[in-house]
Design an enzyme around this catalytic site. Structure first.
Site, PDB file in Angstrom:
ATOM      1  N   ARG A 162       0.787  -1.301  -0.068  1.00 23.41           N
ATOM      2  CA  ARG A 162       0.030   0.117  -0.152  1.00 23.41           C
ATOM      3  C   ARG A 162       1.005   1.352  -0.071  1.00 23.41           C
ATOM      4  O   ARG A 162       0.342   2.276   0.724  1.00 23.41           O
ATOM      5  CB  ARG A 162      -0.958   0.159   1.254  1.00 23.41           C
ATOM      6  CG  ARG A 162      -2.086  -1.050   1.317  1.00 23.41           C
ATOM      7  CD  ARG A 162      -3.035  -0.923   0.118  1.00 23.41           C
ATOM      8  NE  ARG A 162      -4.229  -1.445   0.338  1.00 23.41           N
ATOM      9  CZ  ARG A 162      -4.245  -3.075   0.034  1.00 23.41           C
ATOM     10  NH1 ARG A 162      -3.381  -3.656  -0.594  1.00 23.41           N
ATOM     11  NH2 ARG A 162      -5.365  -3.765   0.267  1.00 23.41           N
ATOM     12  N   SER A 237     -10.628  -0.734   3.362  1.00 17.38           N
ATOM     13  CA  SER A 237      -9.873  -0.979   4.531  1.00 17.38           C
ATOM     14  C   SER A 237      -9.568   0.659   5.021  1.00 17.38           C
ATOM     15  O   SER A 237      -8.744   1.253   4.252  1.00 17.38           O
ATOM     16  CB  SER A 237      -8.524  -1.630   4.329  1.00 17.38           C
ATOM     17  OG  SER A 237      -8.924  -2.976   3.981  1.00 17.38           O
ATOM     18  N   GLU A 333      -4.857   3.981   6.254  1.00 12.03           N
ATOM     19  CA  GLU A 333      -4.443   3.780   4.980  1.00 12.03           C
ATOM     20  C   GLU A 333      -5.126   4.759   4.232  1.00 12.03           C
ATOM     21  O   GLU A 333      -4.547   5.167   3.222  1.00 12.03           O
ATOM     22  CB  GLU A 333      -4.917   2.156   4.446  1.00 12.03           C
ATOM     23  CG  GLU A 333      -4.597   2.001   3.093  1.00 12.03           C
ATOM     24  CD  GLU A 333      -5.441   1.133   2.396  1.00 12.03           C
ATOM     25  OE1 GLU A 333      -5.999   1.375   1.287  1.00 12.03           O
ATOM     26  OE2 GLU A 333      -5.712  -0.042   2.817  1.00 12.03           O
TER      27      GLU A 333
END
Ligand code: EPU
Length: 337
Positions: A162, A237, A333
């Site tokens: 990520r 997420s 995130e």
């Protein structure tokens, strides 16, 4: 150019926040014009793709630019490989479906991820055993420092979990305009290692899956536990899965014998969803915000009336309780604006 423009339809959390200026651009020339406008007024910039990875916590006192560049092109390399280039404003899932219809393999595990093609390299989107770095060739960007076009190859993007150069030292400097992927035409590499894919294929009674079957399985899995942003505001997420030293993991294992972990050298990746659930957050609602009842890593705008600030505060409470119980600091995130 619009003024005092509501960004509610442009963020998948569906929170209200106004941009002082807003414009939608369809060509690179329009983008350059918008940049000249912002420079003349010393405005801060906010680039919007699908709006699926941002949390707007306040009004934006600058120029929000929605990138609407469209188009997909192909260039055959050999009998088995093809380069496919998509412009930044193409919807990610529609792009995946376009490639699957042509029987181009490589993107199937990434079906149904919200967002646009242009933001996919930012956080090296990934799911069910694939990350875009596995099929990525290059991306064309506009450098905001000199308004020149330049190309980043795989190595230059410095992809991690990520993560990429666009979230690190290149943050705010480059606008991604198009992305090129290398896909297969016939000898597809079928990735079924991810446990949930295996069991879903069994459910579907499929023994030798095609890339289209993998996509179907991934869509079924995602639909069974991830809320559709069109129905319930969310950004997938909310946190990254934390990576902790093996020693710390072994310590935790003594106290919490069910803790899960995926070892990688002397580090272990721990599922944040599990940690959050263990702290009692799964399905819990405070005011307008909740942790999703089927996947606690996903924070939702439960009533549709949440503010970005409420969602942010809710996420801080989750971070604090995971830190207190497990000594692990979760990292968001989602980009906080
Ligand atoms: N788990 C729990 N409780 C929960 C949620 C998960 O115990 O509430 C456990 C599950 O039982 C499972 C483990 O955690 O054993 C992992 O869960 P899952 O397979 O759902 O994946 P994840 O690690 O929570 C990551 C990505 C997702 C991606 C899936 C599938 C991150 C931050 N998230 O989630 O990506 O779809 O794997 O590959 O890496 C996104 O980035 O927005 C996203 C949805």
């Amino acid at each position: 150019m619009q003024e005092n423009f509501s960004l509610k339809p442009y963020n998948t959390f569906g929170v209200e926040a106004k941009a002082r200026y807003f414009t939608e651009i369809n060509t690179i020339d329009e983008l350059k014009e918008a940049l000249i406008f912002s420079k003349a007024r010393s405005l801060q910039l906010l680039f919007l793709g699908g709006g699926s990875n941002i949390l707007l916590t306040k009004d934006f006192d600058g120029l929000a630019i929605r990138l609407n560049l469209k188009g997909i092109s192909e260039e055959s390399i050999n009998e088995n490989e093809v380069l496919v280039t998509a412009k930044a404003g193409e919807n990610w899932h529609e792009f995946v479906m376009y490639c699957l219809q042509k029987n181009f393999g490589g993107l199937e595990n990434l079906s149904l991820i919200p967002g646009n093609v242009g933001t996919s390299p930012m956080q090296n989107i990934g799911a069910y055993g694939t990350e875009i770095k596995d099929i990525f060739v290059s991306c064309k960007v506009l450098d905001l420092e000199n308004l020149e076009l330049t190309t980043f190859n795989l190595e230059q993007c410095r992809f991690g979990y990520r993560d990429s150069i666009f979230k690190q030292e290149g943050k705010g400097r480059y606008v991604i305009l198009e992305v090129t992927f290398k896909l297969t035409k016939k000898d597809h590499s079928i990735k079924t290692e991810y446990g949930a894919i295996k069991s879903e294929l069994e459910n579907l009674g499929i023994k030798t899956p095609t890339i289209q079957d993998i996509s179907k399985a991934v869509i079924n899995i995602r639909q069974s536990k991830l809320p559709d942003p069109k129905e319930i505001g969310n950004a997938g997420s909310f946190f990254k899965n934390p990576t902790i030293p093996l020693i710390q993991f072994e310590d935790l294992k003594q106290k919490f014998e069910n803790i899960q972990g995926y070892p990688n050298g002397d580090m272990v990746k721990v599922p944040a969803g599990w940690l959050i659930e263990q702290c009692g957050w799964k399905g819990k609602q405070i005011g307008n915000v909740a942790s999703h009842k089927l996947q606690s890593l996903v924070i939702i705008n439960a009533t549709g009336n949440a503010t970005g600030k409420e969602i942010f505060d809710f996420s801080t409470e989750i971070i604090n309780s995971v830190k207190e119980k497990f000594g692990i600091e979760l990292e968001r995130e989602v980009n906080i604006i």
